[in-house]
Write an enzyme that holds these catalytic residues in place. Structure first.
Site, mmCIF file in Angstrom:
data_model
loop_
_atom_site.group_PDB
_atom_site.id
_atom_site.type_symbol
_atom_site.label_atom_id
_atom_site.label_comp_id
_atom_site.label_asym_id
_atom_site.label_seq_id
_atom_site.Cartn_x
_atom_site.Cartn_y
_atom_site.Cartn_z
ATOM 1 N N ILE A 37 1.146 -0.749 0.179
ATOM 2 C CA ILE A 37 0.391 0.128 -0.028
ATOM 3 C C ILE A 37 1.168 1.155 -0.293
ATOM 4 O O ILE A 37 0.383 2.015 -0.286
ATOM 5 C CB ILE A 37 -0.964 0.119 1.677
ATOM 6 C CG1 ILE A 37 -0.604 0.395 2.560
ATOM 7 C CG2 ILE A 37 -1.917 -0.882 0.668
ATOM 8 C CD1 ILE A 37 -1.017 0.088 3.880
ATOM 9 N N THR A 62 2.261 -3.122 13.302
ATOM 10 C CA THR A 62 1.901 -2.325 14.242
ATOM 11 C C THR A 62 2.773 -2.690 15.366
ATOM 12 O O THR A 62 2.348 -3.630 16.719
ATOM 13 C CB THR A 62 0.644 -4.234 14.349
ATOM 14 O OG1 THR A 62 1.430 -4.902 13.821
ATOM 15 C CG2 THR A 62 -0.565 -3.564 13.519
ATOM 16 N N THR A 101 -6.714 1.996 15.991
ATOM 17 C CA THR A 101 -6.625 1.625 17.794
ATOM 18 C C THR A 101 -6.551 2.494 18.727
ATOM 19 O O THR A 101 -6.713 3.581 18.206
ATOM 20 C CB THR A 101 -5.113 1.491 17.224
ATOM 21 O OG1 THR A 101 -4.370 0.742 18.782
ATOM 22 C CG2 THR A 101 -3.875 2.694 16.647
ATOM 23 N N TYR A 125 3.938 4.339 17.003
ATOM 24 C CA TYR A 125 2.907 3.641 16.605
ATOM 25 C C TYR A 125 1.151 4.689 16.886
ATOM 26 O O TYR A 125 0.419 4.478 15.929
ATOM 27 C CB TYR A 125 2.386 2.802 17.479
ATOM 28 C CG TYR A 125 1.703 1.641 17.150
ATOM 29 C CD1 TYR A 125 1.321 0.776 15.915
ATOM 30 C CD2 TYR A 125 -0.247 1.668 17.853
ATOM 31 C CE1 TYR A 125 0.440 0.566 15.647
ATOM 32 C CE2 TYR A 125 -0.655 0.806 17.870
ATOM 33 C CZ TYR A 125 -0.513 0.360 15.932
ATOM 34 O OH TYR A 125 -1.800 -0.277 15.819
#
Length: 293
Positions: A37, A62, A101, A125
């Site tokens: 992607i 992740t 998330t 993250y």
């Protein structure tokens, strides 16, 4: 209606693939090897060739701790890759469903986080995932952002599998007890996304926006581990005693990335708009043997 799923090798992507087969829906599920992607040209080719009506993005960086020293890759996948999908899907008139998330929040609220609570990610993250959310919102008005937390499933790496693996050789384990959240079964996330897709297929429109979807009842990692080993005992998974568990504080288990003390997500909005109940993580542990492969 056609659905394109990215990140088909991940926990949620794998479940989406399996459930879409069983739903007899027209779909294409691609792994990172099949569609990177972060390569905008590849994204354009893939989407323009397949012409999906919905893109479900389950691809993500992740590795929470690794992201602290690997900032470039985290943002390349979680921001730039997501921006590519959002931009191209918008250009061909497709909707985008994007998984995010609890790490977009600071984790210091005294109540479960609502969709409109202020974001303040504490690590790379979370920052990269929030940047991905912003890219989706700014680029494709037909979007569903689904924030979730503490994901576990039969496929991939997760807390449940780690506990089962460590429990085979350890007599005792120290488990953090001052981080609170809702464990969420990957299969339930897939089911929720497919239900929303069905509604879009049926009506041609959705109440677009950001939603929270996670497990209930809320718990902490220590109590979650206790529930896991209770099922291990019930299924006689080991030929030894399960390990004793010791509740420890976050400060006793330092990690490169700061963990939210409060990862609880308020799932009222998704229940109201779509009739989707929170993930039943306790029921998802009933077949504990499926996590022990």
């Amino acid at each position: 209606m056609k659905i394109l799923v990215t990140g088909a090798n991940g926990q949620v992507g794998h479940c989406l693939h399996q459930q879409l087969i069983n739903n007899s829906m027209s779909f294409k599920a691609v792994t990172r090897k099949q569609l990177d992607i972060t390569d905008v040209s590849a994204v354009e080719r893939s989407l323009k060739e397949y012409q999906p009506n919905i893109v479900i993005n389950a691809a993500a960086y992740t590795a929470v701790d690794k992201a602290e020293s690997d900032q470039e890759n985290a943002f390349r996948i979680n921001r730039d890759g997501v921006a590519n999908l959002a931009s191209v899907s918008s250009a061909i008139g497709a909707a985008i469903f994007h998984i995010s998330t609890d790490y977009v929040f600071a984790g210091n609220n005294d109540h479960p986080y609502r969709e409109d609570d202020d974001t303040s990610p504490q690590g790379i993250y979370g920052q990269s995932k929030l940047a991905g959310e912003i890219a989706v919102i700014q680029t494709n008005p037909k979007h569903i952002i689904l924030r979730t937390a503490w994901v576990f499933g039969e496929h991939g790496n997760n807390f449940v599998k780690t506990m089962i693996r460590l429990g085979r050789t350890r007599d005792s384990l120290g488990i953090v007890a001052d981080q609170h959240g809702g464990p969420t079964h990957a299969g339930d996330i897939a089911t929720a996304l497919i239900r929303i897709a069905h509604q879009y297929i049926k009506t041609g429109d959705l109440p677009w926006g950001t939603y929270h979807y996670a497990g209930m009842p809320h718990t902490n990692w220590y109590e979650f581990a206790r529930a896991i080993f209770k099922q291990v005992e019930a299924e006689n998974l080991y030929d030894k005693a399960t390990p004793s568990l010791n509740a420890i504080a976050t400060a006793d288990y330092p990690t490169p990335a700061k963990r939210p003390a409060n990862s609880r997500l308020d799932c009222t909005k998704i229940q109201t708009n779509f009739g989707i109940a929170p993930s039943d993580w306790q029921a998802a542990l009933n077949n504990i043997k499926a996590y022990a492969g």
